[in-house]
Design an enzyme around this catalytic site. Sequence first.
Site, PDB file in Angstrom:
ATOM      1  N   TYR A 141       6.130 -10.180   7.038  1.00 20.44           N
ATOM      2  CA  TYR A 141       6.039  -8.742   7.279  1.00 20.44           C
ATOM      3  C   TYR A 141       6.406  -8.437   8.723  1.00 20.44           C
ATOM      4  CZ  TYR A 141       3.417  -7.664   2.959  1.00 20.44           C
ATOM      5  OH  TYR A 141       3.021  -7.480   1.649  1.00 20.44           O
ATOM      6  N   ASP A 157       0.829  -1.202   0.000  1.00 20.95           N
ATOM      7  CA  ASP A 157       0.000   0.000   0.000  1.00 20.95           C
ATOM      8  C   ASP A 157       0.868   1.259   0.000  1.00 20.95           C
ATOM      9  OD1 ASP A 157      -2.017  -1.871   0.458  1.00 20.95           O
ATOM     10  OD2 ASP A 157      -2.018  -1.511   2.621  1.00 20.95           O
TER      11      ASP A 157
END
Length: 250
Positions: free
Chosen positions: A110, A51
Amino acid sequence: MKIAAKVSYLGCHYAGFQRQKNKVSVQGELERTLSQLASKEVLIHGAGRTDAGVSALGQVVSFDYPKPIKSLEDFRFHWNMILPEDISVVKVVSVGDDFDARHSCIGKRYRYRFSVEEKHPLENGTLAFLGKRSFDEKSFFDAIRLFEGEHNFQNFTTKDQDIDGFVRKIEPIQFQKENGVYSLVLESNGFMTYQIRFMVGSALKVGFGKIESSIIKTHLDSTARHILPYKAPAEGLILEEVLYGSDLFA
């Protein structure tokens, strides 16, 4: 010649990884500079779309390069020389024609970093500062651990539909705190749009005493779709590693 590259970037100045019309993206900068080197348009395939505001240490891209490359290290050096300062090619390797950065990967790892204490100006862009406030660490950790294992995450993503029925498997979540900064490591066979940010955001709401952990339990694996609207800031999310069947960049 088919190439795979490991790329790191600071995401705060980009509209996300994916190429976008009239917006500056990481993919757009990688393709612009590659095409400059090749004197011909070169398009890349990324392992995933981060994003706007999300950074990476180990994003992976693959592409066909139209010129012979005598030295991969020299190629990497010259590519880095013309890339923006907040994007760096960490390593490049030659791969087989059947390799695809996205479809060949088997998982991703992540890290999410946040602080509920003092600001950390030197870490702007890679740390979500949530404001100094009361925070129940145990409640937060108990809530985030609810996501471990295999679940239907349809209420923790904005993705419209999924061939796997929104089912993903989350590995045991690593959790630590150092110098007032909380850090989570989340690994899965796949993450969907905003999934990590919705997961972390929901657990943060529990830690701040705004919702009960039972809300997460109710929406996890629910057959009815009702997306929980608690999204953690993009700045704290970092793509650490894309996983393949073997160590691609060894």
